[in-house]
Design a protein around this motif. Structure first.
Motif, PDB file in Angstrom:
ATOM      1  N   ILE A 103       8.583  21.255  -2.227  1.00 24.53           N
ATOM      2  CA  ILE A 103       8.994  19.933  -1.755  1.00 24.53           C
ATOM      3  C   ILE A 103      10.047  19.373  -2.700  1.00 24.53           C
ATOM      4  CG2 ILE A 103       6.851  19.348  -0.565  1.00 24.53           C
ATOM      5  CD1 ILE A 103       5.991  17.880  -3.129  1.00 24.53           C
ATOM      6  N   LYS A 104      10.804  18.413  -2.176  1.00 23.83           N
ATOM      7  CA  LYS A 104      11.872  17.808  -2.978  1.00 23.83           C
ATOM      8  C   LYS A 104      11.367  16.668  -3.851  1.00 23.83           C
ATOM      9  CE  LYS A 104      15.530  20.075  -1.419  1.00 23.83           C
ATOM     10  NZ  LYS A 104      16.434  20.851  -2.302  1.00 23.83           N
ATOM     11  N   LEU A 105      10.364  15.920  -3.334  1.00 24.80           N
ATOM     12  CA  LEU A 105       9.876  14.730  -4.016  1.00 24.80           C
ATOM     13  C   LEU A 105       8.382  14.558  -3.792  1.00 24.80           C
ATOM     14  CD1 LEU A 105      12.568  12.213  -2.650  1.00 24.80           C
ATOM     15  CD2 LEU A 105      12.682  13.376  -4.869  1.00 24.80           C
ATOM     16  N   PHE A 106       7.731  13.875  -4.734  1.00 27.51           N
ATOM     17  CA  PHE A 106       6.357  13.428  -4.541  1.00 27.51           C
ATOM     18  C   PHE A 106       6.376  11.910  -4.644  1.00 27.51           C
ATOM     19  CE2 PHE A 106       2.017  12.457  -6.314  1.00 27.51           C
ATOM     20  CZ  PHE A 106       1.320  12.764  -5.152  1.00 27.51           C
ATOM     21  N   VAL A 107       6.068  11.226  -3.528  1.00 26.74           N
ATOM     22  CA  VAL A 107       6.103   9.762  -3.484  1.00 26.74           C
ATOM     23  C   VAL A 107       4.704   9.223  -3.769  1.00 26.74           C
ATOM     24  CG1 VAL A 107       6.642   7.730  -2.093  1.00 26.74           C
ATOM     25  CG2 VAL A 107       7.984   9.832  -1.807  1.00 26.74           C
ATOM     26  N   TYR A 108       4.618   8.370  -4.786  1.00 30.00           N
ATOM     27  CA  TYR A 108       3.332   7.920  -5.319  1.00 30.00           C
ATOM     28  C   TYR A 108       3.241   6.399  -5.284  1.00 30.00           C
ATOM     29  CZ  TYR A 108       0.068   6.767  -9.166  1.00 30.00           C
ATOM     30  OH  TYR A 108      -0.941   6.245  -9.936  1.00 30.00           O
ATOM     31  N   ASN A 109       2.245   5.882  -4.572  1.00 28.09           N
ATOM     32  CA  ASN A 109       1.982   4.442  -4.556  1.00 28.09           C
ATOM     33  C   ASN A 109       1.210   4.077  -5.817  1.00 28.09           C
ATOM     34  OD1 ASN A 109       1.348   1.784  -4.032  1.00 28.09           O
ATOM     35  ND2 ASN A 109      -0.130   2.231  -2.425  1.00 28.09           N
ATOM     36  N   VAL A 110       1.870   3.394  -6.735  1.00 28.57           N
ATOM     37  CA  VAL A 110       1.259   3.105  -8.037  1.00 28.57           C
ATOM     38  C   VAL A 110       0.122   2.098  -7.937  1.00 28.57           C
ATOM     39  CG1 VAL A 110       3.397   3.633  -9.257  1.00 28.57           C
ATOM     40  CG2 VAL A 110       2.925   1.274  -8.580  1.00 28.57           C
ATOM     41  N   GLN A 111      -0.001   1.405  -6.797  1.00 27.57           N
ATOM     42  CA  GLN A 111      -1.051   0.405  -6.647  1.00 27.57           C
ATOM     43  C   GLN A 111      -2.355   0.989  -6.104  1.00 27.57           C
ATOM     44  OE1 GLN A 111       1.381  -2.292  -4.220  1.00 27.57           O
ATOM     45  NE2 GLN A 111       1.109  -3.844  -5.806  1.00 27.57           N
ATOM     46  N   ASN A 112      -2.343   2.244  -5.750  1.00 26.94           N
ATOM     47  CA  ASN A 112      -3.561   2.864  -5.231  1.00 26.94           C
ATOM     48  C   ASN A 112      -3.709   4.258  -5.821  1.00 26.94           C
ATOM     49  OD1 ASN A 112      -5.843   3.494  -3.756  1.00 26.94           O
ATOM     50  ND2 ASN A 112      -4.665   4.175  -1.990  1.00 26.94           N
ATOM     51  N   SER A 113      -4.690   4.414  -6.675  1.00 24.84           N
ATOM     52  CA  SER A 113      -4.871   5.698  -7.329  1.00 24.84           C
ATOM     53  C   SER A 113      -6.335   6.125  -7.258  1.00 24.84           C
ATOM     54  CB  SER A 113      -4.418   5.603  -8.795  1.00 24.84           C
ATOM     55  OG  SER A 113      -4.382   6.878  -9.385  1.00 24.84           O
ATOM     56  N   SER A 114      -6.566   7.383  -7.600  1.00 20.45           N
ATOM     57  CA  SER A 114      -7.898   7.960  -7.616  1.00 20.45           C
ATOM     58  C   SER A 114      -7.823   9.204  -8.477  1.00 20.45           C
ATOM     59  CB  SER A 114      -8.346   8.330  -6.189  1.00 20.45           C
ATOM     60  OG  SER A 114      -7.551   9.389  -5.694  1.00 20.45           O
ATOM     61  N   PRO A 115      -8.953   9.745  -8.909  1.00 18.07           N
ATOM     62  CA  PRO A 115      -8.900  10.981  -9.696  1.00 18.07           C
ATOM     63  C   PRO A 115      -8.143  12.094  -8.972  1.00 18.07           C
ATOM     64  CG  PRO A 115     -11.083  10.003  -9.852  1.00 18.07           C
ATOM     65  CD  PRO A 115     -10.329   9.203  -8.840  1.00 18.07           C
ATOM     66  N   THR A 116      -8.321  12.174  -7.664  1.00 21.36           N
ATOM     67  CA  THR A 116      -7.627  13.216  -6.892  1.00 21.36           C
ATOM     68  C   THR A 116      -6.118  13.028  -6.958  1.00 21.36           C
ATOM     69  OG1 THR A 116      -9.468  13.453  -5.340  1.00 21.36           O
ATOM     70  CG2 THR A 116      -7.316  14.216  -4.599  1.00 21.36           C
ATOM     71  N   VAL A 117      -5.680  11.808  -6.707  1.00 29.70           N
ATOM     72  CA  VAL A 117      -4.242  11.521  -6.730  1.00 29.70           C
ATOM     73  C   VAL A 117      -3.689  11.640  -8.140  1.00 29.70           C
ATOM     74  CG1 VAL A 117      -2.490   9.754  -6.317  1.00 29.70           C
ATOM     75  CG2 VAL A 117      -4.341  10.082  -4.670  1.00 29.70           C
ATOM     76  N   ASP A 118      -4.454  11.196  -9.131  1.00 33.89           N
ATOM     77  CA  ASP A 118      -3.997  11.291 -10.522  1.00 33.89           C
ATOM     78  C   ASP A 118      -3.763  12.738 -10.929  1.00 33.89           C
ATOM     79  OD1 ASP A 118      -4.083   8.572 -10.758  1.00 33.89           O
ATOM     80  OD2 ASP A 118      -6.011   8.503 -11.803  1.00 33.89           O
ATOM     81  N   ASN A 119      -4.648  13.618 -10.496  1.00 31.79           N
ATOM     82  CA  ASN A 119      -4.479  15.044 -10.816  1.00 31.79           C
ATOM     83  C   ASN A 119      -3.221  15.614 -10.158  1.00 31.79           C
ATOM     84  OD1 ASN A 119      -6.764  15.266 -12.430  1.00 31.79           O
ATOM     85  ND2 ASN A 119      -8.109  15.741 -10.705  1.00 31.79           N
ATOM     86  N   LEU A 120      -2.958  15.194  -8.935  1.00 29.16           N
ATOM     87  CA  LEU A 120      -1.760  15.654  -8.244  1.00 29.16           C
ATOM     88  C   LEU A 120      -0.502  15.118  -8.917  1.00 29.16           C
ATOM     89  CD1 LEU A 120      -2.982  15.230  -4.570  1.00 29.16           C
ATOM     90  CD2 LEU A 120      -2.553  17.396  -5.761  1.00 29.16           C
ATOM     91  N   LEU A 121      -0.586  13.898  -9.398  1.00 27.52           N
ATOM     92  CA  LEU A 121       0.549  13.305 -10.103  1.00 27.52           C
ATOM     93  C   LEU A 121       0.868  14.110 -11.363  1.00 27.52           C
ATOM     94  CD1 LEU A 121       2.547  10.920 -10.295  1.00 27.52           C
ATOM     95  CD2 LEU A 121       0.786   9.680 -11.567  1.00 27.52           C
ATOM     96  N   LYS A 122      -0.157  14.488 -12.097  1.00 26.01           N
ATOM     97  CA  LYS A 122       0.046  15.312 -13.294  1.00 26.01           C
ATOM     98  C   LYS A 122       0.635  16.668 -12.920  1.00 26.01           C
ATOM     99  CE  LYS A 122      -3.802  13.183 -15.838  1.00 26.01           C
ATOM    100  NZ  LYS A 122      -5.174  13.398 -16.390  1.00 26.01           N
ATOM    101  N   MET A 123       0.161  17.212 -11.825  1.00 25.82           N
ATOM    102  CA  MET A 123       0.650  18.502 -11.366  1.00 25.82           C
ATOM    103  C   MET A 123       2.134  18.435 -10.994  1.00 25.82           C
ATOM    104  SD  MET A 123      -1.057  20.892  -8.407  1.00 25.82           S
ATOM    105  CE  MET A 123      -2.670  20.616  -9.158  1.00 25.82           C
ATOM    106  N   ALA A 124       2.508  17.338 -10.324  1.00 24.24           N
ATOM    107  CA  ALA A 124       3.910  17.160  -9.953  1.00 24.24           C
ATOM    108  C   ALA A 124       4.795  17.095 -11.188  1.00 24.24           C
ATOM    109  CB  ALA A 124       4.070  15.884  -9.116  1.00 24.24           C
ATOM    110  N   LYS A 125       4.354  16.344 -12.165  1.00 24.30           N
ATOM    111  CA  LYS A 125       5.143  16.205 -13.388  1.00 24.30           C
ATOM    112  C   LYS A 125       5.258  17.523 -14.142  1.00 24.30           C
ATOM    113  CE  LYS A 125       4.162  11.270 -14.046  1.00 24.30           C
ATOM    114  NZ  LYS A 125       3.497  10.262 -14.903  1.00 24.30           N
TER     115      LYS A 125
END
Length: 307
Positions: A248-270
């Motif tokens: 994928i070209k981008l990972f779009v992340y809503n900073v106002q709504n997070s969870s352990p699942t989303v946080d792990n994906l965010l780390k993975m993207a980075k």
């Protein structure tokens, strides 16, 4: 609908029963002049969300008095509970503007409880302006066509309430639409010639993604997060593969709504080097709608390496 991280639920000071009583009392008043205009003769408008209030102020100019109910980015629009003062303002308004399609259903309740609501001009932006229905993506303000269309709708409806200033409202609407030209230009500049795949943590940015010809590749996952349910293992696995393989070209992340699942994906993207676009559901403090959208599109430009 999930509760947004870092956003506070605002609880009203009255029960539903007392709100109903208050609205009934306001609606049955024999003095109807205050429901049409304030003491200065201005048309009273109540906007549920401040970014819609911004358009109403621009179109109405000095002929309107606009009250924004949700003007704090830390207020959760889904869980908001109106206070007696808000109920009174809604009852006394001549025009009400809100999102609709279930996003701000508390406004539906206030309007339905108000005996004078039939005499009001009510604009549900998603429903009346953009032709959406319950169950459609509610984040309609991310569609770059929404605010121009709303400006025209407001001009037309204000002209019905105040025919002698119809040309003024039309002129103001066009001025506001013209002010959004930089946003329209940036969208065209960033628009991909062929659908570029992206993943999103939830469908907040999807309308803008469509305008940019960006194809959301994890719709089932993002919808599960948006609904507060657990994504399936298959959908989670697909997103992981997208990130690890840089499919994928981008990972779009809503900073106002997070969870352990989303946080792990965010780390993975980075860690994988996939550009992360940080977006918000509510307008940041001190920003106009144009500044808010531009800030996020600047991130997209950087992520896509477009100068």
């Amino acid at each position: 609908m999930v509760k947004l991280k870092g956003i506070t639920k605002i609880t009203g000071l009255a029960t539903s029963a007392s709100l109903l009583f208050l609205l009934s009392a306001c609606g049955s008043s024999n003095d109807t002049s205050t429901s049409k205009s304030d003491s200065s003769g201005k048309i009273n408008i109540v906007a549920a969300e401040n970014f819609y209030g911004e358009v109403a102020k621009a179109v109405g100019g000095d002929r309107v008095a606009v009250t924004d109910i949700l003007n704090n980015p830390n207020t959760d629009p889904h869980d908001y509970e109106p206070t007696p003062d808000v109920a009174r303002r809604v009852s006394m308004a001549q025009m009400i503007v809100y999102n609709g399609v279930g996003y701000d259903s508390w406004m539906d309740k206030l309007i339905n409880a108000d005996s004078s609501s039939k005499s009001k001009t009510i604009i549900k932006v998603a429903d009346n302006v953009m032709g959406k229905k319950e169950g459609d993506n509610e984040h309609i303000w991310y569609n770059p066509d929404t605010m121009p269309k709303l400006a025209k709708k407001l001009a037309a409806d204000l002209a019905k309430l105040d025919p002698s200033h119809a040309q003024t409202y039309q002129k103001n609407a066009q001025t506001y639409i013209d002010s959004l030209a930089p946003l329209q230009e940036k969208v065209q500049k960033l628009k991909q010639t062929s659908g570029a795949k992206i993943d999103v943590s939830e469908p907040v940015f999807d309308y803008m993604a469509k305008a940019l010809n960006l194809e959301v590749n994890d719709q089932k996952f993002s919808l599960a997060i948006d609904n507060g349910t657990e994504p399936s293992a298959a959908d989670f696995g697909q997103l992981q593969n997208d990130l690890k393989g840089k499919n994928i070209k981008l990972f779009v992340y809503n900073v106002q709504n997070s969870s352990p699942t989303v946080d792990n994906l965010l780390k993975m993207a980075k860690s994988s080097g996939v550009p992360v676009i940080k977006v918000t559901e509510t307008e940041p403090k001190g920003k106009t709608y144009l500044q808010w959208m531009n800030d996020q599109l600047d991130q997209v430009a950087k992520g896509l390496s477009i100068q």
